[in-house]
Design an enzyme around this catalytic site. Sequence first.
Site, PDB file in Angstrom:
ATOM      1  N   ILE A  31      49.017  33.286  36.056  1.00  0.00           N
ATOM      2  CA  ILE A  31      47.814  31.711  35.843  1.00  0.00           C
ATOM      3  C   ILE A  31      46.113  31.960  36.636  1.00  0.00           C
ATOM      4  O   ILE A  31      45.418  32.057  36.541  1.00  0.00           O
ATOM      5  CB  ILE A  31      48.411  30.676  36.894  1.00  0.00           C
ATOM      6  CG1 ILE A  31      49.652  30.580  35.675  1.00  0.00           C
ATOM      7  CG2 ILE A  31      48.001  29.318  36.261  1.00  0.00           C
ATOM      8  CD1 ILE A  31      50.884  29.202  36.450  1.00  0.00           C
ATOM      9  N   GLY A  32      46.264  32.736  38.007  1.00  0.00           N
ATOM     10  CA  GLY A  32      44.842  33.129  38.898  1.00  0.00           C
ATOM     11  C   GLY A  32      45.143  34.266  39.876  1.00  0.00           C
ATOM     12  O   GLY A  32      46.703  34.290  39.691  1.00  0.00           O
ATOM     13  N   ASP A  59      38.055  23.670  53.436  1.00  0.00           N
ATOM     14  CA  ASP A  59      37.876  24.860  51.779  1.00  0.00           C
ATOM     15  C   ASP A  59      37.632  23.263  50.407  1.00  0.00           C
ATOM     16  O   ASP A  59      38.142  24.187  49.452  1.00  0.00           O
ATOM     17  CB  ASP A  59      38.566  26.109  51.499  1.00  0.00           C
ATOM     18  CG  ASP A  59      38.035  26.668  51.036  1.00  0.00           C
ATOM     19  OD1 ASP A  59      36.692  26.922  50.558  1.00  0.00           O
ATOM     20  OD2 ASP A  59      38.264  28.053  50.428  1.00  0.00           O
ATOM     21  N   LYS A  73      53.979  30.433  44.111  1.00  0.00           N
ATOM     22  CA  LYS A  73      51.745  31.081  44.833  1.00  0.00           C
ATOM     23  C   LYS A  73      52.247  32.532  45.415  1.00  0.00           C
ATOM     24  O   LYS A  73      53.272  32.150  46.861  1.00  0.00           O
ATOM     25  CB  LYS A  73      51.043  30.478  45.570  1.00  0.00           C
ATOM     26  CG  LYS A  73      49.596  30.613  45.572  1.00  0.00           C
ATOM     27  CD  LYS A  73      48.878  29.625  46.639  1.00  0.00           C
ATOM     28  CE  LYS A  73      47.875  29.934  46.145  1.00  0.00           C
ATOM     29  NZ  LYS A  73      46.840  29.066  47.243  1.00  0.00           N
ATOM     30  N   PHE A 105      44.286  36.523  49.002  1.00  0.00           N
ATOM     31  CA  PHE A 105      45.422  36.690  48.929  1.00  0.00           C
ATOM     32  C   PHE A 105      46.765  36.719  48.553  1.00  0.00           C
ATOM     33  O   PHE A 105      47.879  37.143  49.185  1.00  0.00           O
ATOM     34  CB  PHE A 105      45.775  36.772  50.488  1.00  0.00           C
ATOM     35  CG  PHE A 105      44.538  36.942  51.712  1.00  0.00           C
ATOM     36  CD1 PHE A 105      44.966  38.409  52.584  1.00  0.00           C
ATOM     37  CD2 PHE A 105      43.887  35.704  51.673  1.00  0.00           C
ATOM     38  CE1 PHE A 105      43.498  38.799  53.182  1.00  0.00           C
ATOM     39  CE2 PHE A 105      42.461  36.702  52.885  1.00  0.00           C
ATOM     40  CZ  PHE A 105      42.605  37.438  53.415  1.00  0.00           C
ATOM     41  N   SER A 106      46.654  36.252  47.497  1.00  0.00           N
ATOM     42  CA  SER A 106      47.864  35.559  46.973  1.00  0.00           C
ATOM     43  C   SER A 106      47.295  35.591  45.122  1.00  0.00           C
ATOM     44  O   SER A 106      46.528  35.599  44.868  1.00  0.00           O
ATOM     45  CB  SER A 106      48.096  34.502  46.854  1.00  0.00           C
ATOM     46  OG  SER A 106      47.338  33.100  46.609  1.00  0.00           O
ATOM     47  N   THR A 107      48.378  34.820  44.500  1.00  0.00           N
ATOM     48  CA  THR A 107      48.563  35.489  43.142  1.00  0.00           C
ATOM     49  C   THR A 107      49.281  33.999  42.051  1.00  0.00           C
ATOM     50  O   THR A 107      50.407  33.767  43.458  1.00  0.00           O
ATOM     51  CB  THR A 107      49.585  36.912  42.290  1.00  0.00           C
ATOM     52  OG1 THR A 107      50.403  36.620  42.463  1.00  0.00           O
ATOM     53  CG2 THR A 107      48.456  38.029  43.044  1.00  0.00           C
ATOM     54  N   VAL A 108      49.105  33.721  41.360  1.00  0.00           N
ATOM     55  CA  VAL A 108      49.616  32.459  41.062  1.00  0.00           C
ATOM     56  C   VAL A 108      50.161  32.507  39.687  1.00  0.00           C
ATOM     57  O   VAL A 108      49.374  33.376  38.798  1.00  0.00           O
ATOM     58  CB  VAL A 108      49.069  30.946  40.407  1.00  0.00           C
ATOM     59  CG1 VAL A 108      49.779  29.613  40.681  1.00  0.00           C
ATOM     60  CG2 VAL A 108      47.704  31.319  42.191  1.00  0.00           C
ATOM     61  N   GLY A 166      44.191  34.644  44.219  1.00  0.00           N
ATOM     62  CA  GLY A 166      43.114  34.243  44.815  1.00  0.00           C
ATOM     63  C   GLY A 166      43.294  35.621  45.919  1.00  0.00           C
ATOM     64  O   GLY A 166      43.231  36.536  45.033  1.00  0.00           O
TER      65      GLY A 166
END
Length: 356
Positions: free
Chosen positions: A9-10, A131, A37, A14-17, A12
């Site tokens: 999906i996406g 944020d 996530k 420090f992370s992936t979704v 960030g």
Amino acid sequence: MSWVRGNFIGRGSFSTVHLAVPTANSFSEIAAPTAVKSSEVLFCSFLKNEKEVLDCLGFCPHIIQCSGDGFSFENGGEYYNLFLEYAAGGNLAEHIKKQGGRLPEADVRRYTISILKGIQHIHAKGFVHCDIKLQNILLFDNGDVKIADFGLAKRTMEREEKQSREEKQSEWRGTPLFMSPESVRDNVYDSPADIWSLGCAVVEMVTGKPAWNSPNGSELSNIYSLLLRIGVGEELPEIPKELSEDGKDFLRKCLVKDPAKRWTAEMLLEHPFIKHDGEEKSSPRTHFDFPDWVSSTSSLTPTSPESDQWREWKFDTSSRVTCFCSPVDQLRQVVTKERPNWSESESESWVVVRQE
């Protein structure tokens, strides 16, 4: 929980979704569809912080919901996974691009109301998001938007333990284009910082451009010069000319350099820009032009003069309500041999309609 990693999906910092797909024939707590996530355990502090904050916030229809967390071993590595609501519409920044780069004011108002209610809930629970930006506002199939990505969220100054000066100076939270003046200048991250970020997000919804757009139209590449503009001096983001007067005033209440003078979420929810319902009231053009009036017909009312029901209705003089009866019966009750009483005692209630 029994699940497998689905479509990407996406990503960030420090992370992936991905989509989290429950395995077949398993009693999983994961509802479909759900987003997962994930981050390597060594870099999962932000994800763990997000989980803790979401647990403290509890349910709010304007905030992304968490359904749990867990660890997994994949490709020789250990991952921390956070299970969240899946927003099929992506984020608001992507949605604006699909709409041609900007949104009509009615949509801006609708999205702003949801974001503002989410911020109000966050602040009431004693937290700051830190944020708020369009990339962190997720859009659902039914048109709802919810605030997401609480990795940088923290407790308000009033509730957090005092930090040393060195720790505060090393703190960095948020995205530069959306950071408040006090955050840039003094490393202060309190409730007003989210309101400033909201103002920047509204400007971007209206114009399709960052609130701190480069004066010559080029992309902002020098972060240091950007932070100077935000934190030093009296310069403010430009208020979009295409906004209504209420919209412009709303932004002026958000984009205030002094955080003590910035409006709170509760105050902004009462602002005319938010309270505007889009309905225009007008005088009736005909005798029957009353949209709020609803007529109701009794089931006992005769449907037509030819109906047999006409003969069943009486003339009720005591309640001053005329009920239906046959024309002959009605004439008998109207026509009488008694002379009307025209005494002077009755004349006090008369109304003169014409005098010559």
